[in-house]
Design an enzyme around this catalytic site. Structure first.
Site, PDB file in Angstrom:
ATOM      1  N   ASP A 180      -0.238  10.827 -33.757  1.00  0.00           N
ATOM      2  CA  ASP A 180      -1.471  10.408 -33.090  1.00  0.00           C
ATOM      3  C   ASP A 180      -1.401  10.860 -31.628  1.00  0.00           C
ATOM      4  O   ASP A 180      -0.323  11.243 -31.152  1.00  0.00           O
ATOM      5  CB  ASP A 180      -1.584   8.869 -33.158  1.00  0.00           C
ATOM      6  CG  ASP A 180      -3.035   8.390 -33.098  1.00  0.00           C
ATOM      7  OD1 ASP A 180      -3.927   9.209 -32.808  1.00  0.00           O
ATOM      8  OD2 ASP A 180      -3.273   7.186 -33.325  1.00  0.00           O
ATOM      9  N   THR A 197      -1.964   0.369 -34.802  1.00  0.00           N
ATOM     10  CA  THR A 197      -2.428   1.406 -35.738  1.00  0.00           C
ATOM     11  C   THR A 197      -1.250   1.956 -36.533  1.00  0.00           C
ATOM     12  O   THR A 197      -1.301   2.046 -37.769  1.00  0.00           O
ATOM     13  CB  THR A 197      -3.089   2.563 -34.934  1.00  0.00           C
ATOM     14  OG1 THR A 197      -4.147   2.013 -34.153  1.00  0.00           O
ATOM     15  CG2 THR A 197      -3.600   3.657 -35.839  1.00  0.00           C
ATOM     16  N   SER A 241      -0.438   2.755 -28.272  1.00  0.00           N
ATOM     17  CA  SER A 241      -0.619   1.753 -27.228  1.00  0.00           C
ATOM     18  C   SER A 241       0.086   0.465 -27.659  1.00  0.00           C
ATOM     19  O   SER A 241       1.263   0.272 -27.371  1.00  0.00           O
ATOM     20  CB  SER A 241      -2.123   1.556 -26.995  1.00  0.00           C
ATOM     21  OG  SER A 241      -2.341   0.593 -25.999  1.00  0.00           O
ATOM     22  N   THR A 242      -0.596  -0.394 -28.402  1.00  0.00           N
ATOM     23  CA  THR A 242       0.047  -1.629 -28.872  1.00  0.00           C
ATOM     24  C   THR A 242       0.889  -1.393 -30.126  1.00  0.00           C
ATOM     25  O   THR A 242       1.611  -2.276 -30.570  1.00  0.00           O
ATOM     26  CB  THR A 242      -1.009  -2.688 -29.231  1.00  0.00           C
ATOM     27  OG1 THR A 242      -1.771  -2.208 -30.354  1.00  0.00           O
ATOM     28  CG2 THR A 242      -1.946  -2.966 -28.070  1.00  0.00           C
ATOM     29  N   ARG A 246      -9.883   6.456 -22.900  1.00  0.00           N
ATOM     30  CA  ARG A 246     -10.486   5.870 -24.110  1.00  0.00           C
ATOM     31  C   ARG A 246     -11.832   5.204 -23.833  1.00  0.00           C
ATOM     32  O   ARG A 246     -12.612   4.974 -24.729  1.00  0.00           O
ATOM     33  CB  ARG A 246      -9.497   4.909 -24.790  1.00  0.00           C
ATOM     34  CG  ARG A 246      -8.413   5.691 -25.529  1.00  0.00           C
ATOM     35  CD  ARG A 246      -7.348   4.805 -26.095  1.00  0.00           C
ATOM     36  NE  ARG A 246      -6.573   4.165 -25.042  1.00  0.00           N
ATOM     37  CZ  ARG A 246      -5.672   3.235 -25.247  1.00  0.00           C
ATOM     38  NH1 ARG A 246      -5.430   2.818 -26.471  1.00  0.00           N
ATOM     39  NH2 ARG A 246      -5.003   2.717 -24.244  1.00  0.00           N
ATOM     40  N   HIS A 257      -7.740  12.502 -25.061  1.00  0.00           N
ATOM     41  CA  HIS A 257      -8.145  11.682 -26.204  1.00  0.00           C
ATOM     42  C   HIS A 257      -9.311  12.336 -26.951  1.00  0.00           C
ATOM     43  O   HIS A 257      -9.341  12.347 -28.184  1.00  0.00           O
ATOM     44  CB  HIS A 257      -8.504  10.284 -25.704  1.00  0.00           C
ATOM     45  CG  HIS A 257      -8.864   9.344 -26.796  1.00  0.00           C
ATOM     46  ND1 HIS A 257      -8.037   9.108 -27.871  1.00  0.00           N
ATOM     47  CD2 HIS A 257      -9.979   8.606 -27.004  1.00  0.00           C
ATOM     48  CE1 HIS A 257      -8.628   8.250 -28.685  1.00  0.00           C
ATOM     49  NE2 HIS A 257      -9.791   7.942 -28.183  1.00  0.00           N
ATOM     50  N   LYS A 259      -9.371   4.404 -40.819  1.00  0.00           N
ATOM     51  CA  LYS A 259      -9.144   3.261 -39.912  1.00  0.00           C
ATOM     52  C   LYS A 259     -10.454   2.762 -39.319  1.00  0.00           C
ATOM     53  O   LYS A 259     -11.313   3.551 -38.950  1.00  0.00           O
ATOM     54  CB  LYS A 259      -8.203   3.703 -38.784  1.00  0.00           C
ATOM     55  CG  LYS A 259      -8.025   2.676 -37.679  1.00  0.00           C
ATOM     56  CD  LYS A 259      -7.017   3.147 -36.645  1.00  0.00           C
ATOM     57  CE  LYS A 259      -7.643   3.502 -35.325  1.00  0.00           C
ATOM     58  NZ  LYS A 259      -6.732   3.838 -34.261  1.00  0.00           N
ATOM     59  N   GLU A 309       0.853  -1.188   0.000  1.00  0.00           N
ATOM     60  CA  GLU A 309       0.000   0.000   0.000  1.00  0.00           C
ATOM     61  C   GLU A 309       0.891   1.241   0.000  1.00  0.00           C
ATOM     62  O   GLU A 309       1.999   1.249   0.543  1.00  0.00           O
ATOM     63  CB  GLU A 309      -0.942  -0.013   1.213  1.00  0.00           C
ATOM     64  CG  GLU A 309      -2.064  -1.015   1.029  1.00  0.00           C
ATOM     65  CD  GLU A 309      -3.071  -1.020   2.165  1.00  0.00           C
ATOM     66  OE1 GLU A 309      -2.845  -0.341   3.183  1.00  0.00           O
ATOM     67  OE2 GLU A 309      -4.086  -1.742   2.035  1.00  0.00           O
TER      68      GLU A 309
HETATM   69  C1  R5P Z   1      -7.435   5.762 -30.842  1.00  0.00           C
HETATM   70  O1  R5P Z   1      -8.428   6.383 -31.183  1.00  0.00           O
HETATM   71  C2  R5P Z   1      -6.151   6.445 -30.496  1.00  0.00           C
HETATM   72  O2  R5P Z   1      -6.098   7.733 -31.023  1.00  0.00           O
HETATM   73  C3  R5P Z   1      -4.961   5.650 -30.993  1.00  0.00           C
HETATM   74  O3  R5P Z   1      -5.006   5.586 -32.404  1.00  0.00           O
HETATM   75  C4  R5P Z   1      -4.965   4.254 -30.434  1.00  0.00           C
HETATM   76  O4  R5P Z   1      -5.121   4.286 -29.045  1.00  0.00           O
HETATM   77  C5  R5P Z   1      -3.688   3.536 -30.787  1.00  0.00           C
HETATM   78  O5  R5P Z   1      -3.753   2.231 -30.282  1.00  0.00           O
HETATM   79  P1  R5P Z   1      -2.771   1.106 -30.798  1.00  0.00           P
HETATM   80  O6  R5P Z   1      -1.381   1.646 -30.676  1.00  0.00           O
HETATM   81  O7  R5P Z   1      -3.032  -0.053 -29.869  1.00  0.00           O
HETATM   82  O8  R5P Z   1      -3.133   0.783 -32.201  1.00  0.00           O
END
Ligand code: R5P
Length: 292
Positions: A215, A223, A219-220, A96, A129, A189, A41
């Site tokens: 962008d 995109t 994240s991953t 998001r 976002h 997209k 904690e």
């Molecule tokens: C989505 O609307 C955001 O603007 C990014 O395009 C999204 O979060 C990217 O995610 P990832 O890197 O997983 O494709």
């Protein structure tokens, strides 16, 4: 430069930004003790006398543990008798899930925002976002943007075409292109689920160009990787990717590099090896604006 004395409290997820803001505004950082109990904690103790003082707390709410840290930091500052409390969230995690996509889901961004609002007079966040996220806070909330600093960085790298990976990022790409003095466009997209997306091929004016895809979040990397491949297929000479919030999860770095990415650029809202652009100047500027 701030006229009124105020104190800055940097959370464990935003120490560098807090130090940068302290230099930018020439205002002191609060001395603080952080530790974790044996059961993990979080513990925080304010060591300075901040009674009656205005305080700027800086903390990114990612990952989850950092949200609890922020709530406890806010409570400590409130209990210490601070006057106005401004909370700067360089990256506002959970943004998001800003609506119910399916029945039975929470509106996560609103849930977190409401808790942060409990001991805050103002909130500042960087490149949210979506702009309507600011309305989830029960106190005045403002956004500032890292796009100008990102664009300046890209200009130094001789980027001559800016691409948005989807329509949602189109304005951001246009703004960056305006600063660089080049053309911009966007991709079509469709998101299938959290990790699967479809990018519709589109004829872009990218042949022999030094392209930057911009962008709000990587994240991953899915995109961006799809967009890089499409651009390389269309004859782009160099492709770099730039974002404000670099989460880089699920092997994103490898995915981007194997798609042929020439450079990965991120602002410092989540500190990592790609944090090449500072957000302290835009947060400090917004703080000065709202505290006038
Ligand atoms: C989505 O609307 C955001 O603007 C990014 O395009 C999204 O979060 C990217 O995610 P990832 O890197 O997983 O494709």
């Amino acid at each position: 430069m701030c006229v009124k004395i105020m104190f800055i409290l940097g959370g464990t997820s935003a120490r560098t930004i807090a130090e940068d803001i302290s230099k930018e505004l020439q205002q002191p950082l609060i001395k603080v003790t952080y530790k974790r109990f044996p059961d993990d904690e979080f513990y925080v103790r304010i060591l300075d006398d901040i009674k009656g003082e205005d305080v700027l707390i800086v903390q990114t709410t990612y990952p989850d543990t950092k949200i609890v840290e922020l709530l406890l930091m806010q409570d400590a500052v409130y209990e210490a008798g601070a006057n106005e409390i401004t909370v700067a969230l360089p990256y506002f995690g959970y943004s998001r899930q800003d609506k119910k996509f399916e029945d039975g889901e929470p509106i996560s961004a609103r849930a977190i925002a409401e808790h942060i609002s409990l001991h805050a007079d103002y909130v500042i966040t960087v490149d949210p976002h979506k702009e309507h996220l600011l309305d989830f806070f029960n106190v005045p909330a403002y956004s500032c943007s890292a796009v100008v600093e990102i664009a300046k960085y890209l200009k130094e790298k001789d980027v001559d075409f800016v691409l948005a990976p989807d329509k949602g990022a189109k304005k951001r790409a246009q703004q960056a292109a305006g600063i660089i003095g080049c053309e911009s466009d966007y991709m079509e997209k469709t998101r299938i689920d959290g990790t699967t997306i479809k990018i519709k091929p589109k004829n872009l004016d990218a042949k022999n160009k030094n392209v930057a895809i911009i962008d709000d979040i990587i994240s991953t990397g899915g995109t961006m990787a799809k967009s890089i491949r499409e651009l390389k297929k269309q004859g782009a000479k160099k492709v770099s990717v730039a974002c404000t919030h670099g989460l880089f999860v699920g092997g994103a770095k490898e995915k981007l590099l194997s798609a042929g990415c020439d450079e990965i650029i991120s602002a410092d809202t989540i500190e990592d090896e790609f944090s090449k652009v500072k957000t302290a100047p835009c947060i400090a500027e917004m703080f000065l604006k709202i505290s006038q």
